[in-house]
Scaffold this active site. Structure first.
Site, short mmCIF file in Angstrom:
data_model
loop_
_atom_site.label_atom_id
_atom_site.label_comp_id
_atom_site.label_asym_id
_atom_site.label_seq_id
_atom_site.Cartn_x
_atom_site.Cartn_y
_atom_site.Cartn_z
CG ASN A 7 37.54 32.61 -23.48
OD1 ASN A 7 38.37 32.30 -23.24
ND2 ASN A 7 36.47 32.29 -24.21
NE ARG A 91 36.11 28.73 -21.09
CZ ARG A 91 36.03 28.12 -22.52
NH1 ARG A 91 36.12 28.73 -23.47
NH2 ARG A 91 35.72 26.65 -22.64
CG HIS A 180 32.43 22.03 -23.21
ND1 HIS A 180 32.48 20.94 -24.19
CD2 HIS A 180 33.19 22.95 -24.17
CE1 HIS A 180 32.85 21.02 -25.38
NE2 HIS A 180 33.17 22.31 -25.36
NE ARG A 241 39.68 18.75 -28.71
CZ ARG A 241 38.90 19.70 -28.40
NH1 ARG A 241 37.68 19.72 -28.17
NH2 ARG A 241 39.47 20.72 -27.82
CD GLU A 384 30.94 28.33 -22.43
OE1 GLU A 384 32.08 27.58 -22.19
OE2 GLU A 384 30.98 28.02 -23.78
#
Ligand code: ADP
Length: 399
Positions: A7, A91, A180, A241, A384
């Site tokens: 990643n 990823r 996601h 956010r 993940e």
């Protein structure tokens, strides 16, 4: 079989070596400050002492080399040679319109990842650097790209199109993608398995609540809707956010403050959410403590966060004409029982009942609903890396 998961971020690179025989993590680590002074690798291997090495990493190439050296190191390594690694799973943030599936990397795939730079300006360039560094260090080894956007590609046009002229979709690929995706795919799949949901189009809502947060609705593991959009800014109120907002807010702030649209977008991504609302922190532990001490802004931020989650669950239940299971995941979803308690308390209209004792358990795969609850509610830790490892094995034809 051992699969290396990468990643890559712009100045960091996380990795895990997963043994698919028992899906265990053999080693994992992090390269930090790539391209900056003081580069450092932290490596943790099962049954070995942690290993920290400071060494210059001007690019991702040097970082990958250090990772491979650590994996084969006589004292800290877990494999005798790099040949033991069957494939590498990467990823990748954005696959644009081209990728509806994880894919084996070739020259064309790299070109498309590059074409998607404008859609994922912070992540895609780093993801590509990670891929190229692995290709250079391990020639001939299969590299598989697993996109964060793939899960959302199953949405129907009425769910993914914005209410704007289709010419913008054609010219700029503007649509809702969702992010996601690997987590939503993994957790919705695990919900169906772990929850023993009857065969068919199992209607599942996954609440991935972390610093970045999103909700998905899926039927039989296929995405019906998901709350993030063209970028991860849409949807829930998050750590930093804003989530959903009237776009006119951007114009009003830009004009009022005399700043550019780009600057407002930076504020909405990095200096908004519960951090700005509370004035305390983006971290839910800090917020919880401040709220408990009577900080009214922290209390309001937490309430606004929960309210938005509740609204999305209602909307997604309507979108699927019902729901069979709701699952909480992510740092907050897995650990913060007060969020789960308060959200579920507002879902009485769905016949949802949770067991307070089971709900108090942290970070564990568990059903928290009572036997007479009309909808099952679960906590399922996301993974993940494991999802990427499974995809890598499937796509590289190693199963
Ligand atoms: P991301 O992957 O998006 O960076 P995570 O999924 O790691 O985020 O989640 C980070 C969030 O989880 C933080 O807001 C943190 O406060 C929250 N969190 C972690 N542990 C706990 C806990 N025990 N109680 C409440 N919140 C927690």
């Amino acid at each position: 079989m051992k699969i290396l998961i990468i990643n890559a971020g712009s100045s960091s690179l996380k990795y895990q070596l997963i043994d698919t025989a028992d899906e265990s993590v053999k080693a994992k680590g992090l390269c930090e400050r790539i391209g900056i002074d003081g580069s450092m690798l932290t490596h943790k291997a099962v049954g070995k002492d942690d290993y920290v090495i400071e060494s210059p990493m001007p690019t991702h190439k040097e970082a990958i080399k250090l990772v491979l050296d650590a994996l084969v190191d006589a004292d800290h390594g877990v494999v005798a040679s790099v040949d033991e690694i069957a494939a590498v799973g990467h990823r990748v943030l954005h696959g644009g319109l081209k990728f509806t599936e994880s894919t084996l990397v070739d020259t064309k795939v790299k070109e498309v990842i590059k074409e998607c730079f404008p859609l994922g300006p912070l992540h895609n360039p780093a993801n590509l650097m990670g891929i190229e560094a692995c290709e250079a260090a391990m020639p001939g080894k299969p590299n598989v790209a697993v996109f964060d956007t793939t899960f959302g590609m199953a949405m129907e046009p009425y769910a993914y199109l914005y209410g704007i002229d289709p010419k913008y979709y054609e010219k700029y690929s503007i649509r809702r993608y969702g992010f996601h995706g690997t987590s939503h795919m993994f957790v919705s799949g695990e919900t169906i398995k772990f929850g023993n949901l009857p065969e068919g189009n199992q209607r599942v809502i996954v609440c991935h609540l972390g610093n970045g947060a999103s909700i998905s609705a899926s039927k039989g593991g296929k995405c019906v809707d998901t709350s993030m959009g063209l970028t991860p800014l849409e949807g829930l109120i998050m750590g930093t956010r804003s989530g959903d907002m009237d776009p006119a807010v951007v114009q009003t702030i830009a004009n009022g403050e005399g700043i550019s649209v780009d600057e407002v977008l930076t504020i909405l991504n990095k200096k908004s959410g519960v951090l700005a609302m509370s004035g305390v922190s983006s971290d839910f532990r800090d917020l919880g403590n401040a709220a408990a001490e009577g900080n009214e802004r922290a209390q309001l931020a937490l309430k606004a966060f929960r309210y938005r989650v509740i609204k999305y669950i209602g909307a997604y239940t309507a979108a699927m004409n019902g729901v069979d299971a709701i699952t909480f995941t992510g740092g907050i979803g897995e650990n913060d029982f007060t969020v789960r308690r308060d959200v579920c308390a507002s879902l009485e209209y769905l016949g949802i009942k949770i067991d307070p004792e089971k709900n108090s358990i942290r970070g564990k795969k568990i059903e928290i609903s009572t036997p007479d609850s009309k909808v099952k509610v679960f906590v399922i830790p996301t993974n993940e890396e494991l999802a990427i490892a499974r995809e890598t094995v499937r796509v590289a034809g190693l199963a």
